[in-house]
Design a protein around this motif. Structure first.
Motif, mmCIF file in Angstrom:
data_model
loop_
_atom_site.group_PDB
_atom_site.id
_atom_site.type_symbol
_atom_site.label_atom_id
_atom_site.label_comp_id
_atom_site.label_asym_id
_atom_site.label_seq_id
_atom_site.Cartn_x
_atom_site.Cartn_y
_atom_site.Cartn_z
ATOM 1 N N ALA A 393 55.850 37.698 35.642
ATOM 2 C CA ALA A 393 55.637 39.141 35.676
ATOM 3 C C ALA A 393 54.246 39.506 35.174
ATOM 4 C CB ALA A 393 56.707 39.851 34.843
ATOM 5 N N LEU A 394 53.813 38.880 34.075
ATOM 6 C CA LEU A 394 52.465 39.140 33.556
ATOM 7 C C LEU A 394 51.398 38.787 34.585
ATOM 8 C CD1 LEU A 394 52.687 37.886 29.856
ATOM 9 C CD2 LEU A 394 52.054 40.198 30.600
ATOM 10 N N TYR A 395 51.546 37.618 35.187
ATOM 11 C CA TYR A 395 50.559 37.178 36.177
ATOM 12 C C TYR A 395 50.475 38.152 37.346
ATOM 13 C CZ TYR A 395 48.371 34.436 39.856
ATOM 14 O OH TYR A 395 47.549 34.028 40.871
ATOM 15 N N ILE A 396 51.626 38.534 37.879
ATOM 16 C CA ILE A 396 51.645 39.398 39.063
ATOM 17 C C ILE A 396 51.169 40.811 38.723
ATOM 18 C CG2 ILE A 396 53.152 40.519 40.749
ATOM 19 C CD1 ILE A 396 54.855 37.970 40.761
ATOM 20 N N VAL A 397 51.706 41.410 37.669
ATOM 21 C CA VAL A 397 51.385 42.800 37.338
ATOM 22 C C VAL A 397 49.931 42.946 36.925
ATOM 23 C CG1 VAL A 397 51.870 44.691 35.732
ATOM 24 C CG2 VAL A 397 53.759 43.417 36.761
ATOM 25 N N TRP A 398 49.421 42.032 36.092
ATOM 26 C CA TRP A 398 48.028 42.135 35.655
ATOM 27 C C TRP A 398 47.067 41.963 36.820
ATOM 28 C CZ3 TRP A 398 46.054 44.371 31.676
ATOM 29 C CH2 TRP A 398 46.730 44.423 30.466
ATOM 30 N N ASN A 399 47.327 40.990 37.680
ATOM 31 C CA ASN A 399 46.429 40.783 38.824
ATOM 32 C C ASN A 399 46.488 41.957 39.786
ATOM 33 O OD1 ASN A 399 44.867 38.147 39.068
ATOM 34 N ND2 ASN A 399 46.838 37.416 38.287
ATOM 35 N N TYR A 400 47.671 42.509 39.992
ATOM 36 C CA TYR A 400 47.771 43.686 40.850
ATOM 37 C C TYR A 400 46.976 44.843 40.253
ATOM 38 C CZ TYR A 400 49.769 47.656 43.370
ATOM 39 O OH TYR A 400 49.934 48.803 44.121
ATOM 40 N N ALA A 401 47.156 45.081 38.961
ATOM 41 C CA ALA A 401 46.490 46.213 38.310
ATOM 42 C C ALA A 401 44.971 46.066 38.353
ATOM 43 C CB ALA A 401 46.969 46.343 36.867
ATOM 44 N N ILE A 402 44.463 44.870 38.101
ATOM 45 C CA ILE A 402 43.013 44.685 38.052
ATOM 46 C C ILE A 402 42.396 44.791 39.436
ATOM 47 C CG2 ILE A 402 42.834 42.179 38.328
ATOM 48 C CD1 ILE A 402 40.898 44.431 35.861
ATOM 49 N N ASN A 403 43.190 44.573 40.483
ATOM 50 C CA ASN A 403 42.674 44.731 41.849
ATOM 51 C C ASN A 403 42.842 46.143 42.395
ATOM 52 O OD1 ASN A 403 41.727 42.116 43.401
ATOM 53 N ND2 ASN A 403 43.297 41.461 41.943
ATOM 54 N N LEU A 404 43.567 47.000 41.673
ATOM 55 C CA LEU A 404 43.768 48.378 42.124
ATOM 56 C C LEU A 404 43.057 49.397 41.241
ATOM 57 C CD1 LEU A 404 45.177 50.428 44.014
ATOM 58 C CD2 LEU A 404 47.124 50.390 42.428
ATOM 59 N N LEU A 405 43.211 49.284 39.934
ATOM 60 C CA LEU A 405 42.754 50.336 39.024
ATOM 61 C C LEU A 405 41.242 50.582 39.050
ATOM 62 C CD1 LEU A 405 45.098 49.789 35.943
ATOM 63 C CD2 LEU A 405 45.326 51.400 37.846
ATOM 64 N N PRO A 406 40.376 49.571 39.233
ATOM 65 C CA PRO A 406 38.940 49.885 39.309
ATOM 66 C C PRO A 406 38.587 50.864 40.417
ATOM 67 C CG PRO A 406 39.245 47.540 38.941
ATOM 68 C CD PRO A 406 40.608 48.115 39.214
ATOM 69 N N TRP A 407 39.393 50.916 41.469
ATOM 70 C CA TRP A 407 39.110 51.840 42.571
ATOM 71 C C TRP A 407 39.331 53.294 42.177
ATOM 72 C CZ3 TRP A 407 36.506 50.051 46.576
ATOM 73 C CH2 TRP A 407 36.595 48.692 46.871
ATOM 74 N N THR A 408 40.010 53.537 41.072
ATOM 75 C CA THR A 408 40.198 54.925 40.614
ATOM 76 C C THR A 408 38.879 55.548 40.205
ATOM 77 O OG1 THR A 408 40.631 54.282 38.307
ATOM 78 C CG2 THR A 408 42.519 54.338 39.806
ATOM 79 N N ARG A 409 37.881 54.728 39.909
ATOM 80 C CA ARG A 409 36.570 55.227 39.483
ATOM 81 C C ARG A 409 35.565 55.286 40.626
ATOM 82 N NH1 ARG A 409 37.172 58.100 35.599
ATOM 83 N NH2 ARG A 409 34.948 57.881 35.108
ATOM 84 N N VAL A 410 35.992 54.906 41.820
ATOM 85 C CA VAL A 410 35.078 54.877 42.967
ATOM 86 C C VAL A 410 35.128 56.215 43.686
ATOM 87 C CG1 VAL A 410 34.592 53.784 45.195
ATOM 88 C CG2 VAL A 410 35.305 52.385 43.231
ATOM 89 N N SER A 411 33.969 56.833 43.877
ATOM 90 C CA SER A 411 33.912 58.157 44.502
ATOM 91 C C SER A 411 33.542 58.101 45.976
ATOM 92 C CB SER A 411 32.903 59.044 43.759
ATOM 93 O OG SER A 411 31.607 58.445 43.770
ATOM 94 N N ARG A 412 33.059 56.958 46.467
ATOM 95 C CA ARG A 412 32.678 56.857 47.879
ATOM 96 C C ARG A 412 33.922 56.822 48.754
ATOM 97 N NH1 ARG A 412 31.831 51.107 50.535
ATOM 98 N NH2 ARG A 412 33.249 52.191 51.940
#
Length: 487
Positions: A393-412
């Motif tokens: 669960a840690l492996y899957i959830v953390w990797n999913y989050a790190i590949n999604l959450l940075p896009w919340t700061r992208v304005s393009r």
């Protein structure tokens, strides 16, 4: 499940992936979607023509290699066009992508095996990945997003393989992992998220060991009574020290990333290494806001998990299915076309939706692991050893989050294909959930697992025409576009 059946299953998944990617690969004798850039850039590399590109060069190198090799292949040359800058068959600039994309389900399966040592989980993960439409579409054309995913996942699998290995073999796996991560970043910068995912899991392992070291049991078992030795390679993550992380997963990816730029900079001497990165960053900053006014298929990050705004890569109409395939010119006026050819960049809807539900389940499971002791004992405490499924669960959830959450700061303006790096972990999540159901002694749970699997496979078959660009009647097309935002 025996090793032989497991290997047969992997071969079957690979053959399914190959067939879905190579069937009718040259049906549309034109440039589809961003092939108008990447296929031409591949031609430019082969002919030493300077050009500017808004991404690192590796993906276009791969396309160029396919073009170059195709010039020595005497078949697959029936239909040609000059749209890349020279007369070429669509096969020439697509086949390397199709072949490379066919390996992604196998890598996902091997990752699932390394984090669980469960062959059933691995086969389900590979099968579900093979059933996704967005990966099929992206692999069938001269696009570059599959290379971020394949190299990033390859790096993670090699890292996990290193954990399960000893001495020289471990170092070899770490070297190869560093090379793979460098290649992923050299395709697009968001390939870095795969490497950061490993940094996070490694950090969690060390922090957890530091906090709980005083209470670590001597019998080498988890708080749930599970033996920790044979069940997942993640138990050995603290055997990798910070020096190895800095060298193998810091210096090596940086060196590989830098070396990959050399051919590009030789062909494009206008900008040096630092200047070209500044120009690329400026290019993305000038792309504009994330609205339909900038591009009709702009889709903010929060629209990706539920697949609210997929996009059409190719759309043409013809009077009948017996007419030649339409490749140039605008579609017929609305209502005039009797046959619709649509290549839609959309995932397998039920796979994505079930995947989100499974991710939420895993997240809830992690929260419960922390909160239950707080409620029962009225104090905060952590188990000295994590169970296998907690590590998964840690492996899957953390990797999913790190590949999604940075896009919340992208304005393009961003698109649904930017989610490809993260959605693979949703595939792992639903595969884990289905595997748990199928392994249960409780019959209703086994029925749930079978039903989910059947629905995912049925969804692939139902939406396959818009993945492969097969002719559809207007009614058939509308039947598959369930929401207005999908069109």
């Amino acid at each position: 499940m025996t090793k032989n059946w497991y290997r047969i299953g992997l071969v079957g998944i690979f053959l399914l992936s190959l067939s879905l990617r190579f069937w009718g690969l040259d049906r549309f004798n034109t440039l589809v979607f961003d092939e108008i850039y990447y296929a031409k850039f591949g031609h430019n590399y082969l002919n030493h023509i300077p050009f500017f590109d808004g991404h690192p060069p590796l993906g276009k190198y791969m396309i160029a290699v396919g073009m170059w090799l195709s010039s020595y292949i005497p078949f697959w040359q029936e239909g040609v066009n000059g749209l890349t800058g020279a007369l070429r068959s669509p096969w020439s600039y697509r086949w390397v992508n199709a072949l490379s994309g066919s390996f992604i389900p196998l890598i996902i399966a091997n990752i699932a095996y390394q984090i669980s040592y469960r062959r059933s989980f691995a086969l389900l993960a590979g099968l579900f990945t093979a059933c996704d439409g967005l990966f099929i579409v992206e692999s069938r054309y001269a696009l570059i997003n599959i290379y971020i995913v394949i190299f990033g996942l390859l790096g993670q699998w090699l890292f996990l393989l290193a954990l399960a290995s000893q001495k020289q073999r471990r170092n070899l796996c770490l070297v190869l992992a560093g090379i793979a991560f460098g290649c992923s970043i050299a395709t697009k910068w968001n390939g870095l998220f795969y490497l950061v995912g490993i940094y996070l899991i490694w950090s969690i392992g060390w922090i957890w060991q530091f906090i709980t070291s005083k209470n670590q049991p001597k019998d080498n078992s988890t708080a749930d009574g599970e033996s920790v030795i044979p069940r997942t390679s993640l138990y050995k993550i603290t055997q990798i020290n910070i020096g190895q992380i800095l060298f193998f997963l810091g210096i090596i990816p940086t060196v590989i990333y830098s070396l990959i730029w050399i051919p590009h900079l030789q062909i494009n001497p206008k900008y040096g290494f630092i200047k070209v990165h500044q120009e690329i960053l400026g290019f993305h900053e000038r792309l504009g806001g994330n609205t339909a006014q900038v591009h009709p298929y702009c889709a903010a990050w929060y629209k990706w998990p539920l697949m609210i705004r997929p996009m059409a890569y190719y759309y043409q109409t013809a009077q009948s299915v017996n007419d030649p395939l339409p490749v140039l010119g605008p579609p017929l006026p609305s209502g005039a076309g009797k046959a619709i050819y649509d290549v839609h960049a959309m995932g397998n809807p039920f796979l994505w939706w079930f995947g989100v539900a499974a991710l939420l389940f895993l997240l809830g499971m992690l929260i419960a692991k922390v909160m239950i002791p707080v409620v029962k004992e009225k104090r905060f405490s952590l188990p000295a050893k994590l169970s296998v499924d907690t590590w998964i669960a840690l492996y899957i959830v953390w990797n999913y989050a790190i590949n999604l959450l940075p896009w919340t700061r992208v304005s393009r303006c961003v698109f649904i294909y930017h989610y490809m790096t993260g959605v693979v972990f949703a595939f792992l999540a639903i595969a884990w959930f289905v595997d748990q159901c199928l392994r249960s002694y409780y019959r209703p749970l086994r029925l749930v697992g079978v039903t989910i699997s059947f629905v995912i496979i049925a969804a692939l078959i139902f939406w396959l025409p818009v993945y492969l660009g097969l002719p559809l009647s207007p009614e058939g097309y509308k039947m598959r576009m369930w929401f207005k935002s999908w069109v």
